[in-house]
Design a protein around this motif. Sequence first.
Motif, mmCIF file in Angstrom:
data_model
loop_
_atom_site.group_PDB
_atom_site.id
_atom_site.type_symbol
_atom_site.label_atom_id
_atom_site.label_comp_id
_atom_site.label_asym_id
_atom_site.label_seq_id
_atom_site.Cartn_x
_atom_site.Cartn_y
_atom_site.Cartn_z
ATOM 1 N N ILE A 108 0.863 -1.182 0.000
ATOM 2 C CA ILE A 108 0.000 0.000 0.000
ATOM 3 C C ILE A 108 0.894 1.225 0.000
ATOM 4 O O ILE A 108 1.727 1.396 0.893
ATOM 5 C CB ILE A 108 -0.936 0.004 1.220
ATOM 6 N N LEU A 109 0.721 2.084 -1.007
ATOM 7 C CA LEU A 109 1.611 3.223 -1.183
ATOM 8 C C LEU A 109 0.816 4.521 -1.280
ATOM 9 O O LEU A 109 -0.018 4.690 -2.166
ATOM 10 C CB LEU A 109 2.457 3.023 -2.448
ATOM 11 N N PHE A 110 1.071 5.427 -0.327
ATOM 12 C CA PHE A 110 0.457 6.752 -0.339
ATOM 13 C C PHE A 110 1.378 7.700 -1.103
ATOM 14 O O PHE A 110 2.517 7.941 -0.672
ATOM 15 C CB PHE A 110 0.256 7.259 1.090
ATOM 16 N N THR A 111 0.907 8.225 -2.218
ATOM 17 C CA THR A 111 1.735 9.098 -3.040
ATOM 18 C C THR A 111 1.324 10.559 -2.848
ATOM 19 O O THR A 111 0.147 10.883 -2.743
ATOM 20 C CB THR A 111 1.618 8.734 -4.528
ATOM 21 N N ALA A 112 2.323 11.432 -2.807
ATOM 22 C CA ALA A 112 2.092 12.880 -2.748
ATOM 23 C C ALA A 112 3.398 13.532 -3.163
ATOM 24 O O ALA A 112 4.317 13.656 -2.355
ATOM 25 C CB ALA A 112 1.689 13.314 -1.343
ATOM 26 N N SER A 113 3.502 13.921 -4.423
ATOM 27 C CA SER A 113 4.808 14.324 -4.934
ATOM 28 C C SER A 113 4.689 15.347 -6.048
ATOM 29 O O SER A 113 3.713 15.379 -6.796
ATOM 30 C CB SER A 113 5.561 13.092 -5.450
ATOM 31 N N GLY A 114 5.728 16.180 -6.154
ATOM 32 C CA GLY A 114 5.825 17.113 -7.264
ATOM 33 C C GLY A 114 6.486 16.515 -8.481
ATOM 34 O O GLY A 114 6.609 17.178 -9.512
ATOM 35 N N GLY A 115 6.937 15.246 -8.385
ATOM 36 C CA GLY A 115 7.548 14.580 -9.533
ATOM 37 C C GLY A 115 9.006 14.256 -9.292
ATOM 38 O O GLY A 115 9.461 14.152 -8.149
ATOM 39 N N ALA A 116 9.756 14.091 -10.361
ATOM 40 C CA ALA A 116 11.171 13.758 -10.273
ATOM 41 C C ALA A 116 11.965 14.930 -9.690
ATOM 42 O O ALA A 116 11.621 16.091 -9.898
ATOM 43 C CB ALA A 116 11.704 13.386 -11.654
ATOM 44 N N ARG A 117 13.031 14.636 -8.974
ATOM 45 C CA ARG A 117 13.829 15.666 -8.291
ATOM 46 C C ARG A 117 14.883 16.232 -9.232
ATOM 47 O O ARG A 117 15.824 15.535 -9.623
ATOM 48 C CB ARG A 117 14.486 15.073 -7.043
ATOM 49 N N MET A 118 14.734 17.487 -9.561
ATOM 50 C CA MET A 118 15.608 18.111 -10.555
ATOM 51 C C MET A 118 17.055 18.172 -10.074
ATOM 52 O O MET A 118 17.989 18.172 -10.892
ATOM 53 C CB MET A 118 15.130 19.519 -10.887
ATOM 54 N N GLN A 119 17.286 18.204 -8.755
ATOM 55 C CA GLN A 119 18.652 18.296 -8.240
ATOM 56 C C GLN A 119 19.471 17.040 -8.520
ATOM 57 O O GLN A 119 20.681 17.048 -8.340
ATOM 58 C CB GLN A 119 18.636 18.571 -6.737
ATOM 59 N N GLU A 120 18.816 15.950 -8.941
ATOM 60 C CA GLU A 120 19.544 14.725 -9.264
ATOM 61 C C GLU A 120 19.502 14.392 -10.743
ATOM 62 O O GLU A 120 19.963 13.321 -11.155
ATOM 63 C CB GLU A 120 18.996 13.562 -8.422
ATOM 64 N N GLY A 121 18.941 15.273 -11.551
ATOM 65 C CA GLY A 121 18.992 15.130 -12.995
ATOM 66 C C GLY A 121 18.465 13.810 -13.515
ATOM 67 O O GLY A 121 17.409 13.324 -13.103
ATOM 68 N N ILE A 122 19.227 13.185 -14.429
ATOM 69 C CA ILE A 122 18.799 11.956 -15.090
ATOM 70 C C ILE A 122 18.672 10.803 -14.094
ATOM 71 O O ILE A 122 17.891 9.867 -14.309
ATOM 72 C CB ILE A 122 19.786 11.578 -16.219
ATOM 73 N N VAL A 123 19.416 10.881 -12.981
ATOM 74 C CA VAL A 123 19.338 9.825 -11.967
ATOM 75 C C VAL A 123 17.915 9.722 -11.414
ATOM 76 O O VAL A 123 17.404 8.624 -11.165
ATOM 77 C CB VAL A 123 20.350 10.078 -10.831
ATOM 78 N N SER A 124 17.258 10.852 -11.223
ATOM 79 C CA SER A 124 15.890 10.834 -10.708
ATOM 80 C C SER A 124 14.926 10.219 -11.718
ATOM 81 O O SER A 124 14.004 9.490 -11.348
ATOM 82 C CB SER A 124 15.441 12.247 -10.345
ATOM 83 N N LEU A 125 15.136 10.498 -13.006
ATOM 84 C CA LEU A 125 14.259 9.932 -14.031
ATOM 85 C C LEU A 125 14.428 8.419 -14.148
ATOM 86 O O LEU A 125 13.481 7.703 -14.485
ATOM 87 C CB LEU A 125 14.535 10.587 -15.373
ATOM 88 N N MET A 126 15.622 7.919 -13.860
ATOM 89 C CA MET A 126 15.864 6.475 -13.915
ATOM 90 C C MET A 126 15.045 5.717 -12.876
ATOM 91 O O MET A 126 14.795 4.516 -13.027
ATOM 92 C CB MET A 126 17.360 6.198 -13.711
ATOM 93 N N GLN A 127 14.601 6.409 -11.817
ATOM 94 C CA GLN A 127 13.812 5.747 -10.774
ATOM 95 C C GLN A 127 12.436 5.329 -11.286
ATOM 96 O O GLN A 127 11.809 4.434 -10.713
ATOM 97 C CB GLN A 127 13.663 6.665 -9.565
ATOM 98 N N MET A 128 11.960 5.967 -12.352
ATOM 99 C CA MET A 128 10.669 5.592 -12.923
ATOM 100 C C MET A 128 10.705 4.152 -13.426
ATOM 101 O O MET A 128 9.821 3.348 -13.136
ATOM 102 C CB MET A 128 10.296 6.553 -14.050
ATOM 103 N N ALA A 129 11.756 3.815 -14.168
ATOM 104 C CA ALA A 129 11.903 2.451 -14.690
ATOM 105 C C ALA A 129 12.231 1.468 -13.574
ATOM 106 O O ALA A 129 11.730 0.330 -13.551
ATOM 107 C CB ALA A 129 12.983 2.422 -15.754
ATOM 108 N N LYS A 130 13.044 1.913 -12.634
ATOM 109 C CA LYS A 130 13.474 1.035 -11.534
ATOM 110 C C LYS A 130 12.286 0.592 -10.678
ATOM 111 O O LYS A 130 12.117 -0.600 -10.388
ATOM 112 C CB LYS A 130 14.506 1.777 -10.685
#
Length: 297
Positions: A167-189
């Motif tokens: 069970i996952l409660f989500t509340a987010s502004g999206g990927a973290r820009m301070q980590e660049g492409i590393v943050s986008l890789m978490q989508m696939a992970k």
Amino acid sequence: MLEDLFKVVRARFNEDEEEKKEQPEQSDDINIPKDLLFKCPRCGTVVYMEDFERNRKVCASCNYHARLRWQERLSMTADPGTFTEFDAGMTGKNPIDFPDYEKKIKAMQQQVGTKEAIVTGECLIHGYRCVIGIMDSHFMMASMGSVVGEKITRAFEYAAEHKLPMILFTASGGARMQEGIVSLMQMAKTSGAIARHNQAGQLYVTVLCDPTTGGVTASFASLGDIIIAEPKVLIGFAGRRVIQDTIKQQLPDDFQTAEFLLENGFVDMIVERTMMRRTLARIMKLHDYPKEERAKS
């Protein structure tokens, strides 16, 4: 004429200032606490903060669901004394050397009371054992960085191994820009971990809270077997203005609200905060998960 008027106004102002200096300072007899009252940002109703918190931070007039800290969400959801946290000390690095990123993280850790924007662990909900994840929008708008992705991935792997629902409660502004492409890789992970959890035959329930946007919406928030949303929360990918400028069309007033997404089939149900714990327990019961009788409801 204007010069004469200005001289009169200035003279009166100086006289008032002199009178204030001559008068002794008076202390206020009534000291109003800073958090005594809550004013609803939606309908403007003012209530005592104590009453607002007693109602689980839901406005009694318009049903506005305020944002919660992870501690508050956990206490409303899990059975008392049953939560065991995963990866409590996990912290991230600065993969693209973003200026002052480490300083920002440390400030957030002290302010929110957790190492990152999500807390994961195992608990009981009305006696049903599950793995739970709670995103806290007070921590850098719960943006998804490498640690958020890693903690979610590990939580799903644990749930798959131990045959537990997630069970996952989500509340987010999206990927973290301070980590660049590393943050986008978490989508696939995270999506890969969810797929393995699904292949293990286990249940995944997402609860979309305010706001759920960006890369989080485009990945693990949208992959639940059952997708629940709190009333009138903001759910979307790109911002309203960006979409309108792109498609050159006027969007509906309720666009990207939970009700709009329910009507269009993106959300399975809208559940008020006061009924969330009971609803999650019923879902686990319907999926034939065992109940531990020793749990305290």
